[in-house]
Design an enzyme around this catalytic site. Structure first.
Site, PDB file in Angstrom:
ATOM      1  CG  ASP A   1       3.170  -0.540   1.363  1.00 46.00           C
ATOM      2  OD1 ASP A   1       3.680   0.534   1.690  1.00 46.00           O
ATOM      3  OD2 ASP A   1       1.942  -0.777   1.433  1.00 46.00           O
TER       4      ASP A   1
ATOM      5  CD  GLU B   1      -2.615   5.309  -0.322  1.00 47.59           C
ATOM      6  OE1 GLU B   1      -1.953   4.341  -0.723  1.00 47.59           O
ATOM      7  OE2 GLU B   1      -3.831   5.235  -0.045  1.00 47.59           O
TER       8      GLU B   1
HETATM    9  C1  2GW Z   1       0.414  -1.987   9.408  1.00 45.17           C
HETATM   10  C2  2GW Z   1      -0.975  -2.073   9.632  1.00 45.17           C
HETATM   11  C3  2GW Z   1      -1.484  -2.888  10.645  1.00 45.17           C
HETATM   12  C4  2GW Z   1      -0.608  -3.623  11.408  1.00 45.17           C
HETATM   13  C5  2GW Z   1       0.780  -3.537  11.171  1.00 45.17           C
HETATM   14  C6  2GW Z   1       1.304  -2.706  10.183  1.00 45.17           C
HETATM   15  C7  2GW Z   1       2.754  -2.641   9.926  1.00 45.17           C
HETATM   16  C8  2GW Z   1       3.230  -1.912   8.810  1.00 45.17           C
HETATM   17  C9  2GW Z   1       3.720  -3.350  10.708  1.00 45.17           C
HETATM   18  O1  2GW Z   1       3.419  -4.016  11.722  1.00 45.17           O
HETATM   19  N1  2GW Z   1       5.041  -3.324  10.342  1.00 45.17           N
HETATM   20  C10 2GW Z   1       5.471  -2.629   9.280  1.00 45.17           C
HETATM   21  O2  2GW Z   1       6.677  -2.666   8.939  1.00 45.17           O
HETATM   22  N2  2GW Z   1       4.585  -1.875   8.534  1.00 45.17           N
HETATM   23  C11 2GW Z   1       5.106  -1.082   7.408  1.00 45.17           C
HETATM   24  O3  2GW Z   1       4.176  -0.086   7.011  1.00 45.17           O
HETATM   25  C12 2GW Z   1       5.329  -1.986   6.194  1.00 45.17           C
HETATM   26  O4  2GW Z   1       6.423  -1.497   5.441  1.00 45.17           O
HETATM   27  C13 2GW Z   1       4.031  -1.826   5.450  1.00 45.17           C
HETATM   28  O5  2GW Z   1       4.101  -2.199   4.099  1.00 45.17           O
HETATM   29  C14 2GW Z   1       3.753  -0.341   5.675  1.00 45.17           C
HETATM   30  C15 2GW Z   1       2.286   0.076   5.466  1.00 45.17           C
HETATM   31  O6  2GW Z   1       1.428  -0.812   6.114  1.00 45.17           O
HETATM   32  P1  2GW Z   1       0.529  -1.811   5.268  1.00 45.17           P
HETATM   33  O7  2GW Z   1       1.288  -2.269   4.075  1.00 45.17           O
HETATM   34  O8  2GW Z   1       0.027  -2.886   6.171  1.00 45.17           O
HETATM   35  O9  2GW Z   1      -0.700  -0.899   4.845  1.00 45.17           O
HETATM   36  P2  2GW Z   1      -1.504  -0.900   3.423  1.00 45.17           P
HETATM   37  O10 2GW Z   1      -1.098  -2.043   2.572  1.00 45.17           O
HETATM   38  O11 2GW Z   1      -2.959  -0.718   3.707  1.00 45.17           O
HETATM   39  O12 2GW Z   1      -0.886   0.400   2.836  1.00 45.17           O
HETATM   40  C16 2GW Z   1      -1.423   1.565   2.283  1.00 45.17           C
HETATM   41  O13 2GW Z   1      -1.807   2.512   3.288  1.00 45.17           O
HETATM   42  C17 2GW Z   1      -0.774   2.851   4.234  1.00 45.17           C
HETATM   43  C18 2GW Z   1      -1.293   3.895   5.183  1.00 45.17           C
HETATM   44  O14 2GW Z   1      -2.457   3.455   5.823  1.00 45.17           O
HETATM   45  C19 2GW Z   1       0.490   3.345   3.530  1.00 45.17           C
HETATM   46  O15 2GW Z   1       0.253   4.595   2.917  1.00 45.17           O
HETATM   47  C20 2GW Z   1       0.908   2.360   2.459  1.00 45.17           C
HETATM   48  O16 2GW Z   1       2.034   2.867   1.746  1.00 45.17           O
HETATM   49  C21 2GW Z   1      -0.246   2.103   1.498  1.00 45.17           C
HETATM   50  O17 2GW Z   1       0.148   1.140   0.515  1.00 45.17           O
HETATM   51 MN    MN Z   2       0.853  -2.493   2.014  1.00 44.94          MN
END
Ligand code: 2GW
Ligand code: MN
Length: 297
Positions: free
Chosen positions: A155, A247
């Site tokens: 991430d 995930e």
């Molecule tokens: C994501 C959520 C809300 C708004 C923007 C974004 C977003 C994510 C973005 O604008 N641009 C972006 O590049 N991302 C990518 O998607 C980035 O690599 C980020 O780390 C990834 C997952 O989003 P994240 O990290 O905000 O979500 P988490 O920390 O709640 O992640 C868990 O759940 C996700 C699915 O809902 C994934 O499975 C992730 O791998 C999990 O750790």
């Molecule tokens: Mn994340």
């Protein structure tokens, strides 16, 4: 690879004898029922592992997606990776972004390279997150397979706070989610609707794996990402989306394709103050969303 035919003997090394009658940790599970190591601090000797991986001249790729505003996470992520990620080994950073112009300049140590890969962005954040599987799959086949041996897929909203090295590498690995490493099966937030391809019955499941760090050989990651992408498309056709997006599909994959290593929650922690009795090193931690106005899920 040719190295297999060469003499791969180690040099003389001095270290404490492993004690058959005294396990290094008795507070945590160190091996899965299918005999995959669970990587906890104290369970491995990094000098032995480094010697083995150096002999193989191993090359490691780190993939990360920085779409839209998430580009701001690249500076802390990559600067801390330079301090803690696979130090002394050959590393290629692969940053997937739609904002190449906003990529910060990062000073890299010898043997380390950074490549910015321009990709399209998606409107819904769920698609931004899920489509990573498709892009990692495609780039594995056309590029990564020619450039690195292993991939570590992370991430963006994370930073390294302690060493993450070759102890994590194996054919395919997943990571214990920080919030569920002590939880029961019924507490796992798996997809519970039978209509979804990510469905996992409440009486199945080994661990709840985090989507924020997984990896393996390029071939291992190709198989994993191909599976997850296909299952996602199947759900899309049926107008259903798994509860935790990529995930959930990842957890489905690991249920029936057991990982060959499991990283402890040290590799997916949160910057809680202090260290606990179980978590001795906070190696890879998330940056809280309220630390930043970037993210409004
Ligand atoms: C994501 C959520 C809300 C708004 C923007 C974004 C977003 C994510 C973005 O604008 N641009 C972006 O590049 N991302 C990518 O998607 C980035 O690599 C980020 O780390 C990834 C997952 O989003 P994240 O990290 O905000 O979500 P988490 O920390 O709640 O992640 C868990 O759940 C996700 C699915 O809902 C994934 O499975 C992730 O791998 C999990 O750790
Ligand atoms: Mn994340």
């Amino acid at each position: 690879r040719m190295e297999l035919l060469e003499d791969v003997s180690l040099k003389r090394m001095l270290y404490e004898k492993p004690d058959t009658l005294k396990p290094p940790r008795t507070d945590v599970l160190l091996v899965t029922p299918w005999l995959a190591p669970i990587v906890w601090d104290g369970s491995f000797n990094i000098d032995i592992l480094n010697a083995q991986f150096h002999q193989r001249h191993v090359r490691i790729g780190l993939t990360v997606f920085a779409i839209k505003k998430y580009i701001v996470f690249m500076k802390p992520l990559l600067e801390t990776a330079e301090k803690f990620f696979m130090v002394g080994h050959k590393v290629n950073y692969y940053v997937f972004t739609d904002r190449a112009k906003e990529m910060p300049n990062i000073t890299l140590a010898n043997g380390r390279q950074l490549e910015v890969l321009e990709v399209p962005s998606y409107k819904r954040w769920q698609d931004v997150s899920m489509r990573r599987m498709e892009m990692i799959r495609d780039y594995s086949q056309k590029k990564f397979i020619n450039e690195v041996d292993y991939l570590v897929c992370v991430d963006a909203d994370m930073k390294f706070m302690d060493e993450v090295g070759v102890e994590i590498l194996s054919d395919v690995f997943g990571t214990l989610h920080r919030a569920f490493y002590g939880a029961s099966r019924t507490q796992f937030p798996n997809e519970r609707r039978k209509a979804s391809a990510a469905y996992i019955p409440p009486d199945e499941g080994d661990f709840y794996y985090s989507g924020s760090i997984f990896g393996g050989t390029v071939e291992g990651v190709h198989k994993l990402t191909n599976f997850c992408h296909h299952e996602m498309l199947t759900d899309k056709e049926n107008n259903i989306e798994a509860i935790w997006h990529d995930e959930s599909y990842l957890n489905k994959y690991f249920l029936y394709h057991k990982p060959t290593k499991v990283l402890s929650a040290e590799y997916h922690w949160e910057n809680y103050p202090g260290v606990g009795t179980i978590i001795k090193k906070k190696r890879f931690v998330l940056i809280r969303k309220n630390d930043t106005a970037i993210r409004n899920k």
